[in-house]
Structure formats: C-alpha cells, structure tokens
Write an enzyme that holds these catalytic residues in place. Structure first.
Site, short mmCIF file in Angstrom:
data_model
loop_
_atom_site.label_atom_id
_atom_site.label_comp_id
_atom_site.label_asym_id
_atom_site.label_seq_id
_atom_site.Cartn_x
_atom_site.Cartn_y
_atom_site.Cartn_z
N HIS A 57 0.18 31.25 31.41
CA HIS A 57 0.60 30.23 30.45
C HIS A 57 0.31 30.62 29.00
CE1 HIS A 57 0.97 25.53 30.25
NE2 HIS A 57 1.57 26.08 29.22
N TYR A 80 -0.59 20.74 33.42
CA TYR A 80 0.07 19.44 33.29
C TYR A 80 -0.51 18.42 34.28
CZ TYR A 80 3.72 22.32 30.99
OH TYR A 80 4.42 23.21 30.20
N1 LIG Z 1 4.82 27.29 28.02
C1 LIG Z 1 4.38 26.39 27.18
O1 LIG Z 1 3.37 26.58 26.49
C2 LIG Z 1 5.12 25.08 27.04
C3 LIG Z 1 4.82 24.23 25.98
C4 LIG Z 1 5.55 23.04 25.87
C5 LIG Z 1 6.55 22.74 26.80
N2 LIG Z 1 6.81 23.58 27.83
C6 LIG Z 1 7.86 23.29 28.84
O2 LIG Z 1 9.09 23.03 28.16
C7 LIG Z 1 9.58 21.72 28.53
C8 LIG Z 1 10.35 21.09 27.39
O3 LIG Z 1 9.53 20.96 26.23
P1 LIG Z 1 8.92 19.57 25.74
O4 LIG Z 1 8.90 18.61 26.87
O5 LIG Z 1 7.64 19.84 25.07
O6 LIG Z 1 9.90 19.08 24.61
P2 LIG Z 1 11.49 18.92 24.36
O7 LIG Z 1 12.23 19.12 25.63
O8 LIG Z 1 11.82 19.72 23.16
O9 LIG Z 1 11.58 17.41 23.92
C9 LIG Z 1 11.34 16.34 24.77
C10 LIG Z 1 11.51 15.05 23.96
O10 LIG Z 1 12.88 14.89 23.58
C11 LIG Z 1 13.37 13.63 24.05
N3 LIG Z 1 14.75 13.85 24.49
C12 LIG Z 1 15.17 14.60 25.55
N4 LIG Z 1 16.51 14.63 25.60
C13 LIG Z 1 16.96 13.90 24.56
C14 LIG Z 1 18.25 13.55 24.09
N5 LIG Z 1 19.35 14.01 24.70
N6 LIG Z 1 18.35 12.75 22.99
C15 LIG Z 1 17.24 12.31 22.37
N7 LIG Z 1 15.98 12.59 22.76
C16 LIG Z 1 15.85 13.38 23.85
C17 LIG Z 1 12.44 13.24 25.18
O11 LIG Z 1 12.30 11.83 25.25
P3 LIG Z 1 12.51 10.99 26.64
O12 LIG Z 1 11.67 11.62 27.70
O13 LIG Z 1 12.03 9.62 26.24
O14 LIG Z 1 13.97 11.04 26.90
C18 LIG Z 1 11.10 13.85 24.73
O15 LIG Z 1 10.45 12.98 23.81
C19 LIG Z 1 8.29 20.98 28.92
O16 LIG Z 1 8.54 19.80 29.63
C20 LIG Z 1 7.55 22.06 29.68
O17 LIG Z 1 8.08 22.17 30.98
C21 LIG Z 1 6.10 24.75 27.97
#
Ligand SMILES: NC(=O)c1ccc[n+]([C@@H]2O[C@H](COP(=O)([O-])OP(=O)(O)OC[C@H]3O[C@@H](n4cnc5c(N)ncnc54)[C@H](OP(=O)(O)O)[C@@H]3O)[C@@H](O)[C@H]2O)c1
Length: 296
Positions: A111, A48
């Site tokens: 990862h 990241y």
């Molecule tokens: N191990 C892996 O391969 C892997 C892959 C992907 C992610 N991850 C981890 O998992 C975490 C979460 O996944 P992600 O960030 O990909 O996606 P996510 O949490 O599923 O979705 C994030 C999105 O949802 C929006 N959002 C958040 N809360 C909301 C709500 N209450 N209402 C409406 N929209 C909302 C956010 O927008 P805003 O920011 O504009 O609010 C952002 O666009 C990551 O940050 C990372 O730490 C790990």
C-alpha cells in the site's frame, strides 16, 4: 467494459469500484450494488477495515447468480504494519484471503512505499507462485522508487500495477511515461480527488461535460480511460455507480484533452508521501513489538 492486459498476461477491468471510507455497515451493500451495476473490479485494503464486508458483498452477488468468481477482479493491499518483514507480509496475505472468503486474490499491493518492501515482495512473489494471488504490485511509489524497486529486487518480478493518485489536479504526465517504459500498469486512486478544489463545479470540466451531454464525473473517468489508466471510482449511491460506468459511448477530442491538461497543478490534492511528518505518521502505525497488530 474495457480490459487491459497486465505484464503477466492477466486481464484487469479498466474501471473499478473503490471502498475506501465506506463504513462497515454500508460496505456489503455497496459492493453488492456495485456488482449489480456492472463493476467487476473491487478495490479494498487491509487498512480500510472492511475486507470481511467486501467478501460478504461478493458472496451475495455470486449466490444470487449475478456473477461467478472468475468474472471478478478483487484487490487488497498490505499496510505498513504488514510490511515489517517477509513473514508479516505472508501472514497478512493469508488473513486477507480468509477475511475476503476467497481462494485466491486477483491483486495484492504494497500500500505504501515504506517498511521492508523488498522482504514483503518476496512474500508476494511466493504467494503468486502458490496461486494464492494472481497479480502483485505496489502503490504510492514515485517513479524513482518504482525504478529502483524493479531493478534491484532479487525476485526479478516486475510489479504488475502501481496504484497512485491521478486526477485532473495531479495528472502525473511524466510518471505515466515511466510506467509505460517499465510495463507497470498505472492505476488511479481518487480520480475525482474526492471532489477537492471544487472538481465537480470546475468551469472547464462543466463545459466539456455539457458539450458531450455527460457529467463532470464521466468526463474525468473518460479522460483516464483515454490515457490508458485503470481508474477506481467510489460512490455509495447506486445512481452514481451507474453514471460512473456509463463512459464507453463517447470520446474526448484533442481539444477536450488539451483543456483538461491545462488544469494540472502537478501536486497532490492530499499529501506528499515524502513529507517527514507524514512518514512519521505512517511509522507510528507500526508497533515493532507486535508488528501485525496495531490499530489497523
Ligand atoms: N492506494 C491508496 O493509497 C489509495 C488512496 C485513496 C483511495 N484509494 C482507492 O481509490 C478509490 C477511489 O478514491 P476515493 O474514494 O478516495 O475518491 P474518489 O473516487 O476520487 O471520490 C469519491 C467521492 O466522490 C463522490 N462521487 C463519486 N461519483 C460521483 C459523481 N458521479 N458525481 C459526484 N460525486 C461523485 C463520492 O460521493 P458518494 O459516495 O456520496 O457518491 C465520494 O465523496 C478508493 O475508494 C480506494 O479504493 C487508494
């Protein structure tokens, strides 16, 4: 906040804050605001590119007396170019500690299920024994890979966590049963599928949300809590950070849970880790002449 005890006895907050796709400029503030809002688990990764800023956000929260280090649970992940061999992994763990400004890291994950994962695992086990790292785990391993990894690794240490995609479109029902059998805690990335397939306007989820006077985001996170999964939610907006944390005062009933079960598409909302083109893409991130350094 609910806590879950991992297979090594360490406690992990069941709901955490992820910093994937948060820009370097925004990360320090986002991490600080998340801690102020009440998050205690922060999830980053070497890939990241924002470990330094995560560390600054943590330091500011500690300096301001909001938390002490022991209140926090910080996760990072070694990328494929750090999983070339045991030495590259050991060095990456040290670098992450320096970048995050932490004496120890609570959880370090491999990862991706690629590279010399067994060699890197030896480095993680050694770092755990040295107390540089409290818990160690994997990410994006499917259940078959996870079982092989547990059964064959010569260090005889079962990963504490496997961080995988889990959301209403990709519910991983069978995988969760395998995780339970092997005492590996499942942790959900992209609990909202980053909004894909119009998650936030899905009629079934809206109906359940209206019934409980909650938002769709809260229903999805509550569903994960009730399935015993640790969930990572990302938002850069303080009001959504607070909204996503406010899920411990209601419960979904069997009817709600069954309705959500019907949404399962049983496939990733993103990509398949077995797709040869994706594996090629990951392998392109490794420069074998300079294993640690390419691009990430
Ligand atoms: N191990 C892996 O391969 C892997 C892959 C992907 C992610 N991850 C981890 O998992 C975490 C979460 O996944 P992600 O960030 O990909 O996606 P996510 O949490 O599923 O979705 C994030 C999105 O949802 C929006 N959002 C958040 N809360 C909301 C709500 N209450 N209402 C409406 N929209 C909302 C956010 O927008 P805003 O920011 O504009 O609010 C952002 O666009 C990551 O940050 C990372 O730490 C790990």
């Amino acid at each position: 906040m609910n806590y879950i005890t991992l297979n090594n006895g360490q406690k992990i907050p069941q709901l955490g804050f992820g910093v994937y796709q948060i820009s370097n400029e925004e990360t320090e503030k986002a991490v600080y605001n998340a801690i102020v809002a009440g998050y205690r688990l922060i999830d980053t990764a070497i890939s990241y590119g924002n470990e330094v800023e995560v560390g600054r956000g943590i330091a500011r929260a500690i300096d301001d007396g909001i938390v002490i280090r022991e209140d926090l649970f910080i996760t990072t992940k070694l990328f494929v170019n750090n999983v070339v061999n045991q030495e590259t992994a050991a060095e990456a763990i040290k670098e992450s500690r320096i970048k995050l400004g932490l004496g120890y890291i609570d959880l370090v994950l491999l990862h991706q299920p690629y590279g010399d994962t067994f060699g890197a695992w030896r480095a993680l086990v050694a770092a755990q024994r040295d107390e540089q790292v409290k818990s160690i785990g994997i990410s994006n391993f499917d259940s078959a890979q996870m079982i092989e990894f547990i059964r064959i690794n010569d260090m005889n240490v079962t990963p504490q966590v496997n961080q995988i995609e889990i959301n209403p479109w990709n519910q991983r029902k069978e995988d969760l049963a395998w995780h339970e059998k092997y005492h590996v805690q499942a942790e959900a990335w992209a609990p909202f599928a980053e909004g894909r397939h119009e998650l936030f306007t899905n009629p079934s989820l809206i109906e359940i949300a209206e019934k409980h006077k909650k938002s769709v985001g809260q229903v999805v996170l509550r569903w994960l809590m009730q399935r015993g999964v640790v969930a990572l939610a990302k938002s850069t907006k303080p009001e959504r950070m607070r909204e996503n944390l406010d899920i411990f005062d209601f419960s979904l009933d069997d009817n709600d849970m069954n309705k959500i079960a019907e949404l399962d598409k049983e496939e990733s909302a993103f990509f398949d880790h077995h797709d040869p083109e994706m594996v090629e893409w990951f392998m392109d991130r490794i420069d074998h002449t300079q294993p640690r350094l390419k691009g990430w």
